[in-house]
Design a protein around this motif. Structure first.
Motif, mmCIF file in Angstrom:
data_model
loop_
_atom_site.group_PDB
_atom_site.id
_atom_site.type_symbol
_atom_site.label_atom_id
_atom_site.label_comp_id
_atom_site.label_asym_id
_atom_site.label_seq_id
_atom_site.Cartn_x
_atom_site.Cartn_y
_atom_site.Cartn_z
ATOM 1 N N ALA A 116 45.445 49.131 37.644
ATOM 2 C CA ALA A 116 44.286 48.518 36.986
ATOM 3 C C ALA A 116 44.512 47.031 36.754
ATOM 4 C CB ALA A 116 44.004 49.227 35.663
ATOM 5 N N LYS A 117 45.714 46.652 36.341
ATOM 6 C CA LYS A 117 45.990 45.227 36.083
ATOM 7 C C LYS A 117 46.065 44.430 37.388
ATOM 8 C CE LYS A 117 45.882 44.249 32.560
ATOM 9 N NZ LYS A 117 44.673 44.142 31.702
ATOM 10 N N ILE A 118 46.562 45.051 38.460
ATOM 11 C CA ILE A 118 46.545 44.383 39.766
ATOM 12 C C ILE A 118 45.098 44.148 40.199
ATOM 13 C CG2 ILE A 118 47.078 44.668 42.222
ATOM 14 C CD1 ILE A 118 49.607 46.221 41.328
ATOM 15 N N ALA A 119 44.246 45.131 39.952
ATOM 16 C CA ALA A 119 42.831 44.977 40.292
ATOM 17 C C ALA A 119 42.215 43.794 39.549
ATOM 18 C CB ALA A 119 42.072 46.262 39.970
ATOM 19 N N GLY A 120 42.642 43.588 38.302
ATOM 20 C CA GLY A 120 42.139 42.443 37.542
ATOM 21 C C GLY A 120 42.527 41.122 38.183
ATOM 22 N N ILE A 121 43.761 41.042 38.667
ATOM 23 C CA ILE A 121 44.214 39.832 39.365
ATOM 24 C C ILE A 121 43.359 39.602 40.603
ATOM 25 C CG2 ILE A 121 46.108 38.814 40.690
ATOM 26 C CD1 ILE A 121 48.047 40.321 38.881
ATOM 27 N N LYS A 122 43.154 40.670 41.364
ATOM 28 C CA LYS A 122 42.400 40.539 42.606
ATOM 29 C C LYS A 122 40.920 40.242 42.350
ATOM 30 C CE LYS A 122 45.849 40.881 45.276
ATOM 31 N NZ LYS A 122 46.268 39.687 46.053
ATOM 32 N N LEU A 123 40.384 40.725 41.248
ATOM 33 C CA LEU A 123 39.020 40.345 40.872
ATOM 34 C C LEU A 123 38.936 38.834 40.675
ATOM 35 C CD1 LEU A 123 37.903 43.124 38.355
ATOM 36 C CD2 LEU A 123 36.623 42.389 40.367
ATOM 37 N N CYS A 124 39.882 38.298 39.911
ATOM 38 C CA CYS A 124 39.884 36.852 39.663
ATOM 39 C C CYS A 124 40.032 36.072 40.965
ATOM 40 C CB CYS A 124 41.005 36.482 38.693
ATOM 41 S SG CYS A 124 40.727 37.029 36.996
ATOM 42 N N GLU A 125 40.974 36.486 41.795
ATOM 43 C CA GLU A 125 41.175 35.809 43.073
ATOM 44 C C GLU A 125 39.906 35.861 43.931
ATOM 45 O OE1 GLU A 125 44.496 37.285 45.250
ATOM 46 O OE2 GLU A 125 45.894 37.051 43.587
ATOM 47 N N ARG A 139 37.594 32.802 45.363
ATOM 48 C CA ARG A 139 37.422 32.579 46.795
ATOM 49 C C ARG A 139 35.949 32.532 47.186
ATOM 50 N NH1 ARG A 139 40.833 37.056 49.812
ATOM 51 N NH2 ARG A 139 39.814 36.056 51.604
ATOM 52 N N GLN A 140 35.168 33.483 46.666
ATOM 53 C CA GLN A 140 33.777 33.595 47.091
ATOM 54 C C GLN A 140 32.837 32.651 46.344
ATOM 55 O OE1 GLN A 140 32.382 37.611 47.447
ATOM 56 N NE2 GLN A 140 30.214 37.050 47.437
ATOM 57 N N HIS A 141 33.144 32.417 45.061
ATOM 58 C CA HIS A 141 32.175 31.697 44.225
ATOM 59 C C HIS A 141 32.686 30.370 43.679
ATOM 60 C CE1 HIS A 141 29.544 35.169 44.440
ATOM 61 N NE2 HIS A 141 30.502 35.950 43.967
ATOM 62 N N GLY A 142 33.953 30.018 43.954
ATOM 63 C CA GLY A 142 34.473 28.741 43.487
ATOM 64 C C GLY A 142 34.728 28.670 42.003
ATOM 65 N N THR A 143 34.891 29.823 41.364
ATOM 66 C CA THR A 143 35.206 29.857 39.937
ATOM 67 C C THR A 143 36.662 29.452 39.716
ATOM 68 O OG1 THR A 143 35.675 32.221 40.179
ATOM 69 C CG2 THR A 143 33.493 31.603 39.340
ATOM 70 N N ASP A 144 37.037 29.302 38.468
ATOM 71 C CA ASP A 144 38.412 28.968 38.109
ATOM 72 C C ASP A 144 38.919 30.048 37.156
ATOM 73 O OD1 ASP A 144 40.824 27.788 37.673
ATOM 74 O OD2 ASP A 144 40.064 26.035 36.600
ATOM 75 N N TYR A 145 39.160 31.222 37.718
ATOM 76 C CA TYR A 145 39.625 32.370 36.951
ATOM 77 C C TYR A 145 41.130 32.530 37.177
ATOM 78 C CZ TYR A 145 34.682 33.708 36.426
ATOM 79 O OH TYR A 145 33.344 33.736 36.126
ATOM 80 N N ARG A 146 41.871 32.585 36.072
ATOM 81 C CA ARG A 146 43.332 32.617 36.139
ATOM 82 C C ARG A 146 43.878 33.851 35.438
ATOM 83 N NH1 ARG A 146 44.268 26.190 34.476
ATOM 84 N NH2 ARG A 146 42.829 25.374 36.057
ATOM 85 N N SER A 147 45.056 34.269 35.836
ATOM 86 C CA SER A 147 45.707 35.437 35.237
ATOM 87 C C SER A 147 47.130 35.080 34.836
ATOM 88 C CB SER A 147 45.744 36.607 36.226
ATOM 89 O OG SER A 147 44.452 36.986 36.630
ATOM 90 N N ASN A 174 50.493 24.458 41.952
ATOM 91 C CA ASN A 174 51.696 25.173 41.531
ATOM 92 C C ASN A 174 51.650 26.662 41.832
ATOM 93 O OD1 ASN A 174 53.742 23.418 39.929
ATOM 94 N ND2 ASN A 174 51.733 22.689 39.288
ATOM 95 N N ILE A 175 50.585 27.112 42.485
ATOM 96 C CA ILE A 175 50.519 28.517 42.852
ATOM 97 C C ILE A 175 50.286 28.622 44.348
ATOM 98 C CG2 ILE A 175 49.646 29.214 40.598
ATOM 99 C CD1 ILE A 175 46.881 29.481 41.842
ATOM 100 N N GLN A 176 50.558 29.801 44.888
ATOM 101 C CA GLN A 176 50.346 30.011 46.305
ATOM 102 C C GLN A 176 48.851 30.025 46.605
ATOM 103 O OE1 GLN A 176 52.367 33.593 47.386
ATOM 104 N NE2 GLN A 176 54.369 32.864 46.735
ATOM 105 N N PRO A 177 48.464 29.724 47.826
ATOM 106 C CA PRO A 177 47.044 29.743 48.162
ATOM 107 C C PRO A 177 46.403 31.091 47.832
ATOM 108 C CG PRO A 177 48.320 28.748 49.928
ATOM 109 C CD PRO A 177 49.305 29.306 48.950
ATOM 110 N N MET A 178 45.286 31.034 47.149
ATOM 111 C CA MET A 178 44.503 32.211 46.774
ATOM 112 C C MET A 178 45.264 33.148 45.836
ATOM 113 S SD MET A 178 41.812 31.415 48.204
ATOM 114 C CE MET A 178 41.112 30.515 49.587
ATOM 115 N N LEU A 179 46.261 32.658 45.148
ATOM 116 C CA LEU A 179 47.031 33.480 44.225
ATOM 117 C C LEU A 179 46.783 32.954 42.817
ATOM 118 C CD1 LEU A 179 49.104 35.827 44.292
ATOM 119 C CD2 LEU A 179 50.895 34.103 44.219
#
Length: 326
Positions: A143-152, A156-164, A239-244
């Motif tokens: 579930a927590k991995i899914a949260g990370i992937k939701l933010c990512e 990617r799709q909408h240009g938001t700035d969601y961080r985990s 400071n983070i990997q692309p799309m991470l």
């Protein structure tokens, strides 16, 4: 974050409470922020329609998602369906409805259990999805991995700035001291406190005592969360990997469970013997976060484990009757 409305989801939990305290201190110091909170009775985060109505009405500028269903090994083993369902629903509701309401900056809190059971130590952000998870808390971890992937994905799709942010084992004021459903450090505090008060000669801890764990005080976690949230987008992204979108938060040091028990015994005044029970499971032998990325951004933990255990025990003493009433 001047002139901003900040919604803290889960403000009554340990981490959400710590973040709210930090925001209140900033507001008292003159920052022009509005802190928005809702209790579970006021807003059920598992109800999509209610979350949508709230987001559309309040229109927060920033969302901090600290709400989650959490627990120790016993709770995760006993209620796996509850852990995966409730956490997935909370994440999807809050993140999607925040986006629908025009929120461009969001911070969600995860857990170190997202990393594979046998990940190289210390665990770097790049270890995500490179191996099998620890079976005892796999539903929660997924579930927590899914949260990370939701933010990512929204980034990617909408240009938001969601961080985990992925914290190590947390402790401090507001922790869960339930004898069956709490994590190791608050469970030890309660057991050694009761043993000391009852003049019990021996306290037995589960397992061999050799597994090593890292601990971070919730006040350090709260400060780190706001630090990461406030980093300029360009500085954060470089400071983070692309799309991470996730980053580790920890103290960078660990102790054995036996050493932890000895620290708790000292803080609580327990003077008897500490014995181990190797017939009980040890779990993963070591879990240490690689916090070099956050350190390179300019943040390090400041509360020592000894100091944190002492202050947490004092909080427990002041609040123990309310804790037991729950």
């Amino acid at each position: 974050m001047a002139n901003r409305k900040i919604f803290v989801a889960g403000h009554r939990g340990m981490v959400g409470g710590g973040i709210t305290r930090q925001l209140e201190l900033r507001k008292a110091a003159g920052e022009d922020i509005e802190i928005i909170t809702r209790t579970r009775a006021e807003l059920d985060l598992t109800n999509q329609a209610d979350v949508r109505a709230f987001m559309q009405s309040e229109r927060p500028d920033v969302v901090i998602l600290a709400a989650a269903k959490v627990g120790g090994i016993h709770a995760n083993n006993t209620y796996p369906a509850d852990f995966i369902y409730e956490n997935l629903v909370i994440e999807t509701n809050v993140i999607h409805q925040a986006f629908e309401a025009g929120v461009m900056r969001l911070l969600q809190l995860g857990s170190s259990c997202i990393y594979p059971r046998d990940a190289a130590q210390p665990m770097a952000e790049s270890a995500l999805l490179t191996g099998e998870l620890e079976p005892t808390n796999e539903p929660y971890a997924i579930a927590k991995i899914a949260g990370i992937k939701l933010c990512e994905s929204y980034n990617r799709q909408h240009g938001t700035d969601y961080r985990s942010v992925m914290p190590t084992n947390l402790y401090g004021p507001g922790d869960n001291f339930h004898p069956d459903n709490s994590h190791v450090l608050p469970a030890l505090i309660r057991r050694f406190h009761e043993a000391a008060r009852a003049s019990i000669d021996v306290v037995t801890i589960w397992g061999s005592g050799r597994p090593r764990r890292e601990f971070l005080h919730v006040d350090d976690m709260a400060q780190a969360s706001l630090y990461v949230l406030e980093l300029p987008k360009g500085e954060y992204n470089q400071n983070i990997q692309p799309m991470l979108s996730h980053i580790n938060v920890g103290s960078g040091t660990d102790v054995s469970i036996l050493e932890l028990a000895q620290l708790v015994a000292h803080a609580t005044g327990f003077e008897g013997r500490i014995e181990t029970d190797p017939s009980k499971p040890d779990g993963t032998m070591r879990k240490l976060m690689d916090v070099s990325r956050l350190a390179s951004m300019g943040w390090r933990a400041s509360i020592t484990l000894e100091e944190g255990i002492r202050s947490t025990y004092q909080w427990f003493l002041t609040n123990q009757h309310n804790i037991r009433a729950k």
